[in-house]
Write a protein that holds these residues in place. Structure first.
Motif, PDB file in Angstrom:
ATOM      1  N   ARG A 115       0.845  -1.192   0.000  1.00 21.80           N
ATOM      2  CA  ARG A 115       0.000   0.000   0.000  1.00 21.80           C
ATOM      3  C   ARG A 115       0.887   1.251   0.000  1.00 21.80           C
ATOM      4  N   ILE A 116       0.357   2.344  -0.528  1.00 21.37           N
ATOM      5  CA  ILE A 116       1.065   3.617  -0.585  1.00 21.37           C
ATOM      6  C   ILE A 116       0.567   4.520   0.538  1.00 21.37           C
ATOM      7  N   ARG A 117       1.485   5.124   1.274  1.00 20.03           N
ATOM      8  CA  ARG A 117       1.125   6.142   2.255  1.00 20.03           C
ATOM      9  C   ARG A 117       0.891   7.454   1.510  1.00 20.03           C
ATOM     10  N   VAL A 118      -0.336   7.851   1.428  1.00 22.33           N
ATOM     11  CA  VAL A 118      -0.711   8.988   0.585  1.00 22.33           C
ATOM     12  C   VAL A 118      -0.021  10.280   1.033  1.00 22.33           C
ATOM     13  N   SER A 123       9.744  10.389 -13.733  1.00 19.15           N
ATOM     14  CA  SER A 123       9.041   9.656 -14.791  1.00 19.15           C
ATOM     15  C   SER A 123       7.545   9.591 -14.517  1.00 19.15           C
ATOM     16  N   GLN A 124       7.156   9.501 -13.251  1.00 19.88           N
ATOM     17  CA  GLN A 124       5.737   9.472 -12.914  1.00 19.88           C
ATOM     18  C   GLN A 124       5.081  10.826 -13.177  1.00 19.88           C
ATOM     19  N   ARG A 125       5.809  11.903 -12.987  1.00 23.28           N
ATOM     20  CA  ARG A 125       5.271  13.228 -13.327  1.00 23.28           C
ATOM     21  C   ARG A 125       5.056  13.349 -14.834  1.00 23.28           C
ATOM     22  N   ARG A 126       5.955  12.753 -15.615  1.00 19.78           N
ATOM     23  CA  ARG A 126       5.763  12.735 -17.069  1.00 19.78           C
ATOM     24  C   ARG A 126       4.517  11.939 -17.433  1.00 19.78           C
ATOM     25  N   TYR A 147      -0.821  -7.379  -4.294  1.00 18.91           N
ATOM     26  CA  TYR A 147       0.398  -8.054  -3.850  1.00 18.91           C
ATOM     27  C   TYR A 147       1.616  -7.659  -4.688  1.00 18.91           C
ATOM     28  N   TRP A 148       2.689  -7.389  -3.963  1.00 20.78           N
ATOM     29  CA  TRP A 148       3.998  -7.239  -4.591  1.00 20.78           C
ATOM     30  C   TRP A 148       4.741  -8.543  -4.379  1.00 20.78           C
ATOM     31  N   VAL A 149       5.371  -9.054  -5.442  1.00 25.40           N
ATOM     32  CA  VAL A 149       6.037 -10.350  -5.377  1.00 25.40           C
ATOM     33  C   VAL A 149       7.490 -10.190  -5.799  1.00 25.40           C
ATOM     34  N   PRO A 150       8.428 -10.194  -4.849  1.00 22.14           N
ATOM     35  CA  PRO A 150       9.843 -10.109  -5.218  1.00 22.14           C
ATOM     36  C   PRO A 150      10.210 -11.220  -6.199  1.00 22.14           C
ATOM     37  N   GLY A 151      10.900 -10.849  -7.258  1.00 25.94           N
ATOM     38  CA  GLY A 151      11.305 -11.837  -8.255  1.00 25.94           C
ATOM     39  C   GLY A 151      10.312 -12.037  -9.375  1.00 25.94           C
ATOM     40  N   SER A 152       9.148 -11.391  -9.296  1.00 26.50           N
ATOM     41  CA  SER A 152       8.129 -11.520 -10.342  1.00 26.50           C
ATOM     42  C   SER A 152       8.143 -10.280 -11.227  1.00 26.50           C
ATOM     43  N   ARG A 153       8.351 -10.460 -12.513  1.00 22.01           N
ATOM     44  CA  ARG A 153       8.333  -9.323 -13.441  1.00 22.01           C
ATOM     45  C   ARG A 153       6.943  -8.695 -13.503  1.00 22.01           C
ATOM     46  N   LYS A 154       5.890  -9.531 -13.362  1.00 25.66           N
ATOM     47  CA  LYS A 154       4.526  -9.018 -13.433  1.00 25.66           C
ATOM     48  C   LYS A 154       4.241  -8.013 -12.328  1.00 25.66           C
ATOM     49  N   MET A 155       4.820  -8.218 -11.162  1.00 21.59           N
ATOM     50  CA  MET A 155       4.505  -7.401  -9.991  1.00 21.59           C
ATOM     51  C   MET A 155       5.620  -6.425  -9.617  1.00 21.59           C
ATOM     52  N   GLY A 156       6.717  -6.448 -10.339  1.00 20.76           N
ATOM     53  CA  GLY A 156       7.865  -5.640  -9.969  1.00 20.76           C
ATOM     54  C   GLY A 156       7.607  -4.145 -10.020  1.00 20.76           C
ATOM     55  N   TYR A 157       6.671  -3.695 -10.880  1.00 21.52           N
ATOM     56  CA  TYR A 157       6.438  -2.257 -11.046  1.00 21.52           C
ATOM     57  C   TYR A 157       5.968  -1.585  -9.756  1.00 21.52           C
ATOM     58  N   LYS A 158       5.341  -2.331  -8.859  1.00 22.19           N
ATOM     59  CA  LYS A 158       4.805  -1.715  -7.646  1.00 22.19           C
ATOM     60  C   LYS A 158       5.907  -1.158  -6.751  1.00 22.19           C
ATOM     61  N   ALA A 159       7.090  -1.767  -6.813  1.00 21.34           N
ATOM     62  CA  ALA A 159       8.207  -1.287  -5.995  1.00 21.34           C
ATOM     63  C   ALA A 159       8.727   0.061  -6.485  1.00 21.34           C
ATOM     64  N   GLY A 160       8.253   0.533  -7.643  1.00 17.32           N
ATOM     65  CA  GLY A 160       8.683   1.815  -8.171  1.00 17.32           C
ATOM     66  C   GLY A 160       7.933   3.006  -7.601  1.00 17.32           C
ATOM     67  N   PHE A 161       6.970   2.766  -6.710  1.00 17.69           N
ATOM     68  CA  PHE A 161       6.209   3.855  -6.105  1.00 17.69           C
ATOM     69  C   PHE A 161       6.799   4.211  -4.743  1.00 17.69           C
ATOM     70  N   ASP A 194      14.752  -1.160   0.807  1.00 14.42           N
ATOM     71  CA  ASP A 194      15.359  -1.602  -0.445  1.00 14.42           C
ATOM     72  C   ASP A 194      14.641  -2.866  -0.920  1.00 14.42           C
ATOM     73  N   PRO A 195      13.969  -2.821  -2.081  1.00 13.19           N
ATOM     74  CA  PRO A 195      13.244  -4.016  -2.548  1.00 13.19           C
ATOM     75  C   PRO A 195      14.138  -5.248  -2.664  1.00 13.19           C
ATOM     76  N   ALA A 196      15.424  -5.038  -2.911  1.00  6.59           N
ATOM     77  CA  ALA A 196      16.338  -6.171  -3.057  1.00  6.59           C
ATOM     78  C   ALA A 196      16.528  -6.941  -1.758  1.00  6.59           C
ATOM     79  N   ASP A 197      16.133  -6.341  -0.636  1.00  4.37           N
ATOM     80  CA  ASP A 197      16.292  -7.015   0.655  1.00  4.37           C
ATOM     81  C   ASP A 197      15.214  -8.064   0.900  1.00  4.37           C
ATOM     82  N   HIS A 198      14.191  -8.100   0.049  1.00  2.00           N
ATOM     83  CA  HIS A 198      13.068  -9.015   0.263  1.00  2.00           C
ATOM     84  C   HIS A 198      13.101 -10.153  -0.757  1.00  2.00           C
ATOM     85  N   THR A 199      13.026 -11.363  -0.246  1.00  2.15           N
ATOM     86  CA  THR A 199      12.962 -12.541  -1.102  1.00  2.15           C
ATOM     87  C   THR A 199      11.880 -13.466  -0.580  1.00  2.15           C
TER      88      THR A 199
END
Length: 280
Positions: free
Chosen positions: A73-76, A84-87, A215-229, A245-250
């Motif tokens: 979830r995002i803390r609003v 890039s999100q502003r673009r 759901y965000w799923v570390p290692g899944s390309r389908k769900m990886g975009y969520k870590a960009g927020f 750091d998303p890389a810390d989660h497996t």
């Protein structure tokens, strides 16, 4: 006297099936029915504990030896869009948003089919017909909205073009994005990202603190975009925490990674039923 009793739903576990996110793994879900007068309160309470809604069911991954799926979830209040999100916001500023009741339409289904055929032709929804689509949209016992995004017509007098749709639940502490889809011919416009950014703005204007992304799923390309927020939290080890750091989660995959189902259910915090008067 006044008596309050906790809502006591029954929880069940699905049979293992191939995982749609990580190859070579199987998935299993813990779920309960969502119905009755307390449906909204149950949805509110369990969403805060990593559950998601699908029609009249609340579910949470409970795989036998894997903990990869993490509710996000995002803390609003803390969110700031990246460059890039502003673009993306500027690129889609011409879209008009309309929040409507959860009713399915032929235009929605046509867009949904194009989206699936282009992006998820081999997914679990690939064979969904218009009646199943209508059930996904309309069978909701909680406060839901269909948020439609449309582009101006190509020619004067034409209808606006439905470009993106999101089925959204309104929780007591935020917006839960149940399912979204968009025009696959406009992949370069980052419409999926735009829908999330716009929901952050809706939540901000509504004084709601969170936007639940699923759901965000570390290692899944389908769900990886969520870590960009930015300002992203994940539900891990029974509590919400900043993703860091998303890389810390497996996703752990050993036999003791997941507690037994009975222990999981025992730790679920249920809302109390509405207060009722007693004649005693």
């Amino acid at each position: 006297m006044r008596h309050t009793l906790p809502i006591a739903p029954q929880f069940y576990v699905t049979a293992p099936q191939p995982c749609p996110y990580l190859g070579g793994r199987s998935e299993r879900k813990l779920f309960t029915a969502l119905q009755g007068d307390n449906a909204e309160r149950l949805n509110d309470a369990l969403s805060k504990q990593g559950f998601r809604r699908s029609q009249n069911v609340l579910y949470r991954p409970s795989c036998a030896e894997c903990t990869a799926c993490l509710s996000a979830r995002i803390r609003v209040a803390d969110f700031q869009p990246s460059k890039s999100q502003r673009r993306t916001l500027r690129r889609n500023a011409h879209l008009r948003r309309d929040a409507t009741s959860p009713w399915a339409s032929e235009d929605q289904y046509a867009l949904f089919r194009r989206y699936l055929d282009s992006r998820h032709a081999d997914g679990g929804m690939a064979d969904m017909d218009i009646f199943e689509f209508a059930a996904m949209i309309e069978e909701t016992p909680v406060r839901s909205r269909v948020v439609e995004y449309s582009a101006p017509p190509d020619e004067p007098g034409d209808r606006r073009k439905l470009t993106a749709v999101c089925l959204t639940d309104v929780l007591d502490d935020g917006l839960s994005m149940v399912y979204s889809f968009y025009d696959p011919d406009r992949a370069g416009d980052s419409l999926g990202t735009y829908i999330i950014l716009d929901h952050v703005e809706i939540a901000r204007r509504s004084s709601l603190p969170y936007v639940y992304l699923g759901y965000w799923v570390p290692g899944s390309r389908k769900m990886g975009y969520k870590a960009g927020f930015g300002a992203l939290e994940i539900y891990k080890n029974g509590r919400w925490q900043d993703i860091g750091d998303p890389a810390d989660h497996t996703g752990e995959t050993h036999p003791l990674a997941v507690d037994p189902i009975a222990e999981q259910v025992a730790r679920i915090a249920l809302p109390e039923a509405r207060t009722a008067k007693s004649g005693l």
